[in-house]
Scaffold this motif. Structure first.
Motif, PDB file in Angstrom:
ATOM      1  N   SER A  42      88.018  11.552  36.363  1.00 14.69           N
ATOM      2  CA  SER A  42      89.028  11.150  37.336  1.00 14.69           C
ATOM      3  C   SER A  42      90.389  11.168  36.631  1.00 14.69           C
ATOM      4  O   SER A  42      90.463  11.149  35.401  1.00 14.69           O
ATOM      5  CB  SER A  42      88.724   9.755  37.866  1.00 14.69           C
ATOM      6  OG  SER A  42      88.934   8.795  36.848  1.00 14.69           O
ATOM      7  N   SER A  64     102.196   5.486  34.555  1.00 14.10           N
ATOM      8  CA  SER A  64     101.306   6.460  35.202  1.00 14.10           C
ATOM      9  C   SER A  64     100.154   5.757  35.915  1.00 14.10           C
ATOM     10  O   SER A  64      99.724   6.175  36.995  1.00 14.10           O
ATOM     11  CB  SER A  64     100.756   7.433  34.164  1.00 14.10           C
ATOM     12  OG  SER A  64     101.798   8.153  33.568  1.00 14.10           O
ATOM     13  N   LYS A  66     100.227   2.770  37.267  1.00 14.74           N
ATOM     14  CA  LYS A  66     100.766   2.200  38.505  1.00 14.74           C
ATOM     15  C   LYS A  66     100.869   3.265  39.588  1.00 14.74           C
ATOM     16  O   LYS A  66     100.542   3.038  40.755  1.00 14.74           O
ATOM     17  CB  LYS A  66     102.155   1.575  38.265  1.00 14.74           C
ATOM     18  CG  LYS A  66     102.113   0.270  37.546  1.00 14.74           C
ATOM     19  CD  LYS A  66     103.516  -0.259  37.338  1.00 14.74           C
ATOM     20  CE  LYS A  66     103.516  -1.487  36.441  1.00 14.74           C
ATOM     21  NZ  LYS A  66     104.872  -1.966  36.165  1.00 14.74           N
ATOM     22  N   ILE A  67     101.345   4.436  39.218  1.00 13.86           N
ATOM     23  CA  ILE A  67     101.479   5.535  40.174  1.00 13.86           C
ATOM     24  C   ILE A  67     100.099   5.943  40.717  1.00 13.86           C
ATOM     25  O   ILE A  67      99.934   6.152  41.926  1.00 13.86           O
ATOM     26  CB  ILE A  67     102.191   6.743  39.527  1.00 13.86           C
ATOM     27  CG1 ILE A  67     103.639   6.381  39.212  1.00 13.86           C
ATOM     28  CG2 ILE A  67     102.119   7.969  40.421  1.00 13.86           C
ATOM     29  CD1 ILE A  67     104.353   7.408  38.352  1.00 13.86           C
ATOM     30  N   LEU A  68      99.116   6.052  39.834  1.00 16.68           N
ATOM     31  CA  LEU A  68      97.776   6.438  40.279  1.00 16.68           C
ATOM     32  C   LEU A  68      97.141   5.377  41.172  1.00 16.68           C
ATOM     33  O   LEU A  68      96.496   5.706  42.170  1.00 16.68           O
ATOM     34  CB  LEU A  68      96.866   6.690  39.062  1.00 16.68           C
ATOM     35  CG  LEU A  68      97.156   7.962  38.275  1.00 16.68           C
ATOM     36  CD1 LEU A  68      96.297   8.013  37.025  1.00 16.68           C
ATOM     37  CD2 LEU A  68      96.923   9.190  39.125  1.00 16.68           C
ATOM     38  N   ASN A  69      97.345   4.109  40.828  1.00 18.76           N
ATOM     39  CA  ASN A  69      96.766   3.034  41.644  1.00 18.76           C
ATOM     40  C   ASN A  69      97.480   2.923  43.001  1.00 18.76           C
ATOM     41  O   ASN A  69      96.860   2.534  43.988  1.00 18.76           O
ATOM     42  CB  ASN A  69      96.825   1.701  40.905  1.00 18.76           C
ATOM     43  CG  ASN A  69      95.804   1.640  39.786  1.00 18.76           C
ATOM     44  OD1 ASN A  69      94.780   2.318  39.831  1.00 18.76           O
ATOM     45  ND2 ASN A  69      96.078   0.833  38.782  1.00 18.76           N
ATOM     46  N   ALA A  70      98.757   3.260  43.043  1.00 17.71           N
ATOM     47  CA  ALA A  70      99.491   3.200  44.305  1.00 17.71           C
ATOM     48  C   ALA A  70      99.051   4.310  45.274  1.00 17.71           C
ATOM     49  O   ALA A  70      99.139   4.147  46.485  1.00 17.71           O
ATOM     50  CB  ALA A  70     100.997   3.299  44.042  1.00 17.71           C
ATOM     51  N   SER A  71      98.582   5.409  44.721  1.00 16.75           N
ATOM     52  CA  SER A  71      98.200   6.538  45.582  1.00 16.75           C
ATOM     53  C   SER A  71      96.805   6.372  46.180  1.00 16.75           C
ATOM     54  O   SER A  71      96.391   7.184  46.977  1.00 16.75           O
ATOM     55  CB  SER A  71      98.283   7.846  44.797  1.00 16.75           C
ATOM     56  OG  SER A  71      97.302   7.848  43.761  1.00 16.75           O
ATOM     57  N   LYS A  72      96.087   5.323  45.806  1.00 15.43           N
ATOM     58  CA  LYS A  72      94.723   5.122  46.339  1.00 15.43           C
ATOM     59  C   LYS A  72      94.732   4.608  47.731  1.00 15.43           C
ATOM     60  O   LYS A  72      95.290   3.941  48.336  1.00 15.43           O
ATOM     61  CB  LYS A  72      93.935   4.169  45.456  1.00 15.43           C
ATOM     62  CG  LYS A  72      93.489   4.840  44.183  1.00 15.43           C
ATOM     63  CD  LYS A  72      92.618   3.892  43.395  1.00 15.43           C
ATOM     64  CE  LYS A  72      92.162   4.560  42.104  1.00 15.43           C
ATOM     65  NZ  LYS A  72      91.317   3.719  41.330  1.00 15.43           N
TER      66      LYS A  72
END
Length: 72
Positions: A42, A64, A66-72
Motif C-alpha cells: 500500500s 505525507s 497526513k495526506i494519505l490518511n486524508a485521502s481515505k
C-alpha cells in the motif's frame, strides 16, 4: 466381450477433474510463495519503508502520512 471397460471411463474422468482442480489451485493461490505473485504494498507501506531506509525525513514522513490518511 469388453463389458468392464465402461467402469474405467468414469474413473478416468475423475482423475482429470482432480488434476485440473490441483493445477488451478496451484496457479490461483494468492499466498506469497517464492517465485509466485506477491501482494502489492500500500502507499503507506511504501512510505514507511522509505522512512526506515532514511530516504525521507521525519517531517516529510509525517506530512505525507497526513495526506494519505486524508485521502481515505
Amino acid at each position: 466381450m469388453h463389458l468392464n471397460e465402461a467402469h474405467y471411463g468414469g474413473m478416468h474422468l475423475i482423475w482429470w477433474i482432480i488434476w485440473m482442480v490441483l493445477i488451478i489451485w496451484i496457479f490461483a493461490t494468492p499466498w506469497s510463495i517464492p517465485g509466485q505473485r506477491a501482494k502489492k504494498d500500500s502507499p503507506l507501506d511504501i512510505l514507511k519503508k522509505r522512512f526506515a531506509k532514511g530516504e525521507i525525513t521525519k517531517e516529510e514522513f509525517e506530512e505525507s502520512k497526513k495526506i494519505l490518511n486524508a485521502s481515505k
